[in-house]
Structure formats: C-alpha cells, structure tokens
Design a protein around this motif. Structure first.
Motif, PDB file in Angstrom:
ATOM      1  N   ASN A   1       0.867  -1.175   0.000  1.00  0.00           N
ATOM      2  CA  ASN A   1       0.000   0.000   0.000  1.00  0.00           C
ATOM      3  C   ASN A   1       0.906   1.228   0.000  1.00  0.00           C
ATOM      4  O   ASN A   1       1.393   1.661   1.046  1.00  0.00           O
ATOM      5  CB  ASN A   1      -0.908  -0.015   1.233  1.00  0.00           C
ATOM      6  N   ILE A   2       1.146   1.778  -1.183  1.00  0.00           N
ATOM      7  CA  ILE A   2       2.140   2.833  -1.371  1.00  0.00           C
ATOM      8  C   ILE A   2       1.484   4.077  -1.957  1.00  0.00           C
ATOM      9  O   ILE A   2       0.723   4.001  -2.931  1.00  0.00           O
ATOM     10  CB  ILE A   2       3.258   2.371  -2.334  1.00  0.00           C
ATOM     11  N   LEU A   3       1.814   5.215  -1.361  1.00  0.00           N
ATOM     12  CA  LEU A   3       1.453   6.500  -1.933  1.00  0.00           C
ATOM     13  C   LEU A   3       2.760   7.190  -2.302  1.00  0.00           C
ATOM     14  O   LEU A   3       3.612   7.422  -1.433  1.00  0.00           O
ATOM     15  CB  LEU A   3       0.663   7.344  -0.931  1.00  0.00           C
ATOM     16  N   ALA A   4       2.936   7.474  -3.585  1.00  0.00           N
ATOM     17  CA  ALA A   4       4.155   8.124  -4.063  1.00  0.00           C
ATOM     18  C   ALA A   4       3.821   9.545  -4.496  1.00  0.00           C
ATOM     19  O   ALA A   4       2.901   9.752  -5.291  1.00  0.00           O
ATOM     20  CB  ALA A   4       4.760   7.340  -5.226  1.00  0.00           C
ATOM     21  N   ARG A   5       4.583  10.508  -3.979  1.00  0.00           N
ATOM     22  CA  ARG A   5       4.284  11.899  -4.295  1.00  0.00           C
ATOM     23  C   ARG A   5       5.568  12.713  -4.380  1.00  0.00           C
ATOM     24  O   ARG A   5       6.454  12.573  -3.549  1.00  0.00           O
ATOM     25  CB  ARG A   5       3.364  12.504  -3.230  1.00  0.00           C
ATOM     26  N   LYS A   6       5.627  13.572  -5.401  1.00  0.00           N
ATOM     27  CA  LYS A   6       6.774  14.450  -5.554  1.00  0.00           C
ATOM     28  C   LYS A   6       6.693  15.571  -4.522  1.00  0.00           C
ATOM     29  O   LYS A   6       5.699  16.307  -4.457  1.00  0.00           O
ATOM     30  CB  LYS A   6       6.818  15.046  -6.958  1.00  0.00           C
ATOM     31  N   VAL A   7       7.750  15.703  -3.721  1.00  0.00           N
ATOM     32  CA  VAL A   7       7.789  16.710  -2.664  1.00  0.00           C
ATOM     33  C   VAL A   7       9.214  17.227  -2.522  1.00  0.00           C
ATOM     34  O   VAL A   7      10.168  16.438  -2.445  1.00  0.00           O
ATOM     35  CB  VAL A   7       7.314  16.137  -1.312  1.00  0.00           C
ATOM     36  N   ASP A   8       9.353  18.528  -2.461  1.00  0.00           N
ATOM     37  CA  ASP A   8      10.602  19.180  -2.080  1.00  0.00           C
ATOM     38  C   ASP A   8      10.480  19.525  -0.601  1.00  0.00           C
ATOM     39  O   ASP A   8       9.695  20.390  -0.223  1.00  0.00           O
ATOM     40  CB  ASP A   8      10.801  20.442  -2.926  1.00  0.00           C
ATOM     41  N   VAL A   9      11.251  18.844   0.241  1.00  0.00           N
ATOM     42  CA  VAL A   9      11.073  19.006   1.686  1.00  0.00           C
ATOM     43  C   VAL A   9      11.444  20.401   2.184  1.00  0.00           C
ATOM     44  O   VAL A   9      11.073  20.773   3.302  1.00  0.00           O
ATOM     45  CB  VAL A   9      11.875  17.947   2.489  1.00  0.00           C
ATOM     46  N   SER A  10      12.158  21.162   1.378  1.00  0.00           N
ATOM     47  CA  SER A  10      12.512  22.515   1.801  1.00  0.00           C
ATOM     48  C   SER A  10      11.343  23.482   1.671  1.00  0.00           C
ATOM     49  O   SER A  10      11.436  24.629   2.123  1.00  0.00           O
ATOM     50  CB  SER A  10      13.698  23.039   0.982  1.00  0.00           C
ATOM     51  N   LYS A  11      10.241  23.030   1.066  1.00  0.00           N
ATOM     52  CA  LYS A  11       9.068  23.874   0.850  1.00  0.00           C
ATOM     53  C   LYS A  11       7.921  23.394   1.732  1.00  0.00           C
ATOM     54  O   LYS A  11       7.345  22.334   1.485  1.00  0.00           O
ATOM     55  CB  LYS A  11       8.669  23.862  -0.621  1.00  0.00           C
ATOM     56  N   ARG A  12       7.596  24.176   2.746  1.00  0.00           N
ATOM     57  CA  ARG A  12       6.587  23.766   3.722  1.00  0.00           C
ATOM     58  C   ARG A  12       5.244  23.487   3.064  1.00  0.00           C
ATOM     59  O   ARG A  12       4.536  22.539   3.440  1.00  0.00           O
ATOM     60  CB  ARG A  12       6.434  24.848   4.800  1.00  0.00           C
ATOM     61  N   GLU A  13       4.876  24.287   2.081  1.00  0.00           N
ATOM     62  CA  GLU A  13       3.578  24.102   1.445  1.00  0.00           C
ATOM     63  C   GLU A  13       3.477  22.749   0.737  1.00  0.00           C
ATOM     64  O   GLU A  13       2.399  22.147   0.693  1.00  0.00           O
ATOM     65  CB  GLU A  13       3.288  25.234   0.459  1.00  0.00           C
TER      66      GLU A  13
END
Length: 250
Positions: free
Chosen positions: A54-66
């Motif tokens: 059960n995987i959710l894959a999402r593009k995220v830049d951790v330096s951006k709080r939003e």
C-alpha cells in the motif's frame, strides 16, 4: 509493531530511503514515499504495488513547507493519520569551504536541516492526538567526526542531531520517541555520483578503513529504523544510533 501504522519516508524513492520504504512496505505498513525524483517515484512505487504494498508516491521538495503540508493532507485522506516519520531526504556535495557561496550554504541547510523541521513539525498533530509516535531522522557520521570539503553538509547534519535530541526531550511525555541514525559509507546512487565526480573515494578503498570492512547498505539502515519504530523501542529516545560498521565510535 502494529502493521497498519502509516509511515512517511522522505527521500524514499532511492538509496537509503528506498531501502526504508521497501522494508516497511514488506511489513504491511501503508507507506508514503516522498521524493523529488518523479521517475524513481513512479518506477519504485509501481514495483512495490505489484508486490501488494500500500504505497502513496508523491513528488515533494522538503525545503518547501507548502509541499509537505499538501502531501500530508493527501496521506491523511488516502492512508490515514501519520504514526511514523523517517526524515531521510538530503543532499551531499564536496566543495572546499572557501568556495561555499551563501546560496550553496543556504540550499544545504534548507534541504538537510529545515527540511527535517518541516517534515517532523507538520506530522506532530497526528502523533500528539494518538499519544504515540516514532520520529527517526537520518543524520551523518560527518556531523560527528567532520568531513573535509563538506563543512556545510557536516553543519546541517549536526543541526539534525541537535534537533533530534531537543525534540526527544520535548515530546517524551507524549508517547513520541525521536532518534537519529548517522550512516557513514553506504552504497547508494548518491555515493556513486560522488565517486564519478571525484569528490568521494571508491567504496572498495574506503572500506579498508572500516572495522567491518564493507560499505553499509540501505537495508542496514532500514533494519535500524524498523527497531526504532517498534513498540520494543518505546524506552529509547534522543539517541544517536550509529550504523556505520565501526567507522566512527564515540
């Protein structure tokens, strides 16, 4: 460890993060794999789902709080409330200190330290409500021993260790443990890039200086994460669990 606890792994699509994602997925946990690498997210997410994960894959830049907050909203909606966070996303580069610009310094801190701040702080409401949580940060032995041409990296990772210890004290009474793992030499794509660029020695060379004479693997780090996230580690917090083959003993 209860298998339906939702796990978030940043930098979860390659290297150490992928090893951590794979282990928790194999154990039956819903796992949110967050990363900036879209191709790796798609490829590794699909491979794990094909195995029944059960995987959710999402593009995220951790330096951006939003971006973190948007991802967490999706995670809560699709997987459930967050119980375990592994703040692993990071960058490393070898640059002589006198050549580190303000922009390079800030980028290193934004991703490697502030990214951990965003990743952890945004997850806390779920853990505080549940009175249970596991937070694991991935720091580096460079923060313990220093590393030539990596002053900016060592400083940011040292901040991760300090943040981990402070959070451990602040949230211990709430059933939340906070620990860090500082790897040393690990066979990952990031290490391969450093070797190719000439900023990191070949693994077979550096392995000669490690008491257990081999590079670490993502699976080595993942196994330590599994322990720290377990009910059996409920009395372990604020610790620096060095998974490094004895390269740094302190």
């Amino acid at each position: 460890m209860t298998e339906d606890r939702v796990v978030v792994v940043t930098g979860g699509a390659s290297g150490i993060g992928l090893g951590i994602t794979q282990l928790f997925a194999r154990k039956g946990h819903p796992v949110a794999m967050l990363d900036v690498q879209e191709d790796a997210l798609e490829r590794e997410g699909a491979a794990l789902r094909a195995q029944g994960a059960n995987i959710l894959a999402r593009k995220v830049d951790v330096s951006k709080r939003e971006e973190i907050e948007a991802a967490y909203a999706v995670i809560r909606n699709q997987l459930g409330k967050i119980a375990i966070v592994v703040a692993n996303a990071g960058i490393s580069e070898g640059i002589p200190f006198q050549d580190v610009s303000v922009e390079i310094w800030q980028r290193m801190v934004d991703i490697n330290l502030t990214g951990v701040f965003h990743t952890v702080q945004a997850s806390l409401p779920d853990m505080l409500e549940a009175k249970w949580g596991r937070i694991i940060t991935i720091s580096s032995h460079a923060a313990q021993s220093g590393a030539a041409d990596r002053a900016h990296y060592s400083a940011a990772k040292g901040g991760v260790i300090g943040l981990t210890r402070a959070l451990a004290r602040e949230f211990a009474a709430h059933g939340i443990t906070v620990n860090t793992i500082p790897p040393s030499v690990v066979a990952t794509p990031m290490a391969d890039q450093g070797i190719a660029a000439g900023t990191f020695p070949p693994l077979d060379v550096i392995s000669q200086h490690i008491p257990i004479p081999r590079p670490g693997t993502p699976e080595d780090i993942a196994a330590a994460c599994e322990y720290l996230a377990s009910d059996g580690a409920s009395y372990v917090t604020g610790q620096v669990l060095a998974v490094n083959g004895g390269m740094f003993i302190g």
